[in-house]
Design a protein around this motif. Structure first.
Motif, short mmCIF file in Angstrom:
data_model
loop_
_atom_site.label_atom_id
_atom_site.label_comp_id
_atom_site.label_asym_id
_atom_site.label_seq_id
_atom_site.Cartn_x
_atom_site.Cartn_y
_atom_site.Cartn_z
N ASP A 1 0.83 -1.20 0.00
CA ASP A 1 0.00 0.00 0.00
C ASP A 1 0.87 1.25 0.00
OD1 ASP A 1 -2.57 1.29 0.10
OD2 ASP A 1 -2.15 1.78 2.19
N MET A 2 1.96 1.21 0.76
CA MET A 2 2.92 2.32 0.78
C MET A 2 3.50 2.56 -0.62
SD MET A 2 5.20 4.51 1.89
CE MET A 2 5.52 4.52 3.64
N VAL A 3 3.90 1.47 -1.28
CA VAL A 3 4.48 1.56 -2.62
C VAL A 3 3.48 2.15 -3.61
CG1 VAL A 3 5.29 0.16 -4.58
CG2 VAL A 3 6.14 -0.30 -2.28
N ARG A 4 2.26 1.71 -3.52
CA ARG A 4 1.22 2.19 -4.43
C ARG A 4 0.97 3.69 -4.23
NH1 ARG A 4 -4.68 2.79 -2.60
NH2 ARG A 4 -5.73 3.29 -4.53
N ILE B 1 7.68 -1.18 -9.45
CA ILE B 1 7.40 -1.52 -8.04
C ILE B 1 8.68 -1.84 -7.27
CG2 ILE B 1 6.20 -3.16 -6.53
CD1 ILE B 1 4.17 -3.51 -8.87
N MET B 2 9.52 -2.67 -7.86
CA MET B 2 10.76 -3.06 -7.18
C MET B 2 11.67 -1.86 -6.94
SD MET B 2 10.77 -6.05 -6.15
CE MET B 2 12.46 -6.01 -5.60
N HIS B 3 11.66 -0.92 -7.89
CA HIS B 3 12.46 0.29 -7.75
C HIS B 3 12.02 1.09 -6.53
CE1 HIS B 3 13.99 4.34 -9.55
NE2 HIS B 3 14.90 3.78 -8.76
N VAL B 4 10.72 1.16 -6.29
CA VAL B 4 10.19 1.87 -5.11
C VAL B 4 10.69 1.20 -3.84
CG1 VAL B 4 8.13 2.72 -3.93
CG2 VAL B 4 8.10 2.45 -6.41
N PHE B 5 10.56 -0.12 -3.76
CA PHE B 5 11.03 -0.87 -2.59
C PHE B 5 12.52 -0.61 -2.32
CE2 PHE B 5 7.27 -3.75 -2.92
CZ PHE B 5 6.90 -3.72 -1.59
N VAL B 6 13.33 -0.75 -3.37
CA VAL B 6 14.79 -0.61 -3.23
C VAL B 6 15.16 0.80 -2.82
CG1 VAL B 6 16.98 -0.66 -4.48
CG2 VAL B 6 15.31 -2.48 -4.83
#
Length: 329
Positions: free
Chosen positions: A158-161, A175-180
């Motif tokens: 939800d944070m990533v979105r 999505i993975m870029h946001v996490f990293v």
């Protein structure tokens, strides 16, 4: 002749014994229920969530943009944001962040609907209402527990979105870029920023939403003597449930979004009360904590109505397929 009579007498008890071993119709119907009903609920929930969120994605993205800014909300401004987004990035830019939404919503909806079925069963046996409609408080409790379970297990998504919804593609490419990037620049704990207001908001929202929907279905069944409502009736019940549930928990939704996006909008929202105080001070109670609520009154009931209706219809369809398969075999 005597030999034939004796032979019939010997055969008769066997035939009777065979008939007596057949289960009653009600029991046969219960036995049709597949042992993997939890997996069935997961699949139906994921499908329902995906359909509902994709339909209202442009409105959802626009709502988040207003929630995380100090810009005053109006229908005219909302339309301007949607139009400028379309002009700048094309039609599909209105669905930016929807991939992250699907990654979050599908497991969230799957877990929520599946756990709701399990909590209903558990509370039904605890309160002595197994297989029947639950009393009001357990009905509310089942919904709250289902929403809390789903939120706890899917919160980082939800944070990533939220981050993808309010930033340009250059900042976060996928999505993975946001996490990293969040993990490297702001720390892993940032992925859970806004978690407390989320849970505090989910408890009344999920509780009221499921409670309202289940109550309306129960009242409809008692009045019409039909066990299943028509699809358009389910949509109406879901819309009412979404309208009431989202109105009750909306201020905490605004607080959650501000805390989630603090790292990219240059604010330092760190606590629930601090965030609320700052919003009220600079924007007021109604224009701040309830910003975008009128848009939520459009998209919320639509999303909840579609979600509940899709889940019920697909769930019932799968059950009928199992019954037909069992009958054939």
């Amino acid at each position: 002749m005597a030999h034939r009579l004796q032979d019939r007498q010997h055969r008769l008890p066997v035939a009777q014994a065979t008939v007596l071993t057949l289960p009653p119709a009600s029991q046969a119907k219960q036995d049709v229920r597949p042992s993997w009903s939890a997996l069935e609920s997961l699949l139906c929930g994921a499908f329902a969530g995906a359909i509902a969120k994709t339909v209202i994605a442009p409105l959802d993205r626009t709502k988040i943009i207003f929630q995380v800014s100090s810009k005053r909300f109006s229908a005219k401004e909302a339309f301007r944001v949607i139009y400028s987004t379309y002009i700048e990035g094309g039609l599909f830019s209105l669905w930016r962040g929807n991939s992250a939404t699907m990654v979050r919503v599908m497991p969230y909806a799957a877990i929520q609907f599946c756990s709701h079925e399990q909590y209903k069963r558990l509370l039904g046996s605890s309160y002595g209402f197994q297989g029947k409609a639950l009393p009001p408080f357990p009905r509310f409790l089942a919904g709250s527990l289902a929403g809390t379970t789903a939120a706890m297990l899917t919160y980082p998504l939800d944070m990533v979105r939220a981050r993808m919804a309010v930033t340009a593609r250059e900042m976060y490419s996928n999505i993975m870029h946001v996490f990293v990037r969040i993990s490297q620049e702001e720390g892993v704990r940032t992925l859970y920023r806004g978690f407390t207001p989320t849970i505090l908001g989910v408890i009344p929202y999920a509780g009221i939403t499921f409670f309202t929907y289940e109550t309306l279905k129960k009242l409809h069944s008692e009045k019409t003597k039909r066990s299943q409502p028509y699809p358009y009736e389910r949509l109406a019940f879901g819309a009412c449930a979404g309208l009431i549930g989202q109105s009750a928990s909306y201020p905490l939704d605004v607080v959650r979004r501000r805390m989630q996006t603090a790292g990219v909008i240059g604010s330092s929202y760190s606590t629930i009360l601090g965030t609320m105080r700052e919003i009220v001070t600079h924007e007021g109670v109604i224009r701040g904590l309830y910003k975008g609520l009128s848009m939520n009154w459009v998209k919320g009931p639509v999303a909840v109505g579609i979600s509940f209706t899709t889940f019920d219809i697909t769930h019932n369809l799968l059950l009928k397929l199992h019954q037909m398969g069992n009958f054939i075999h």
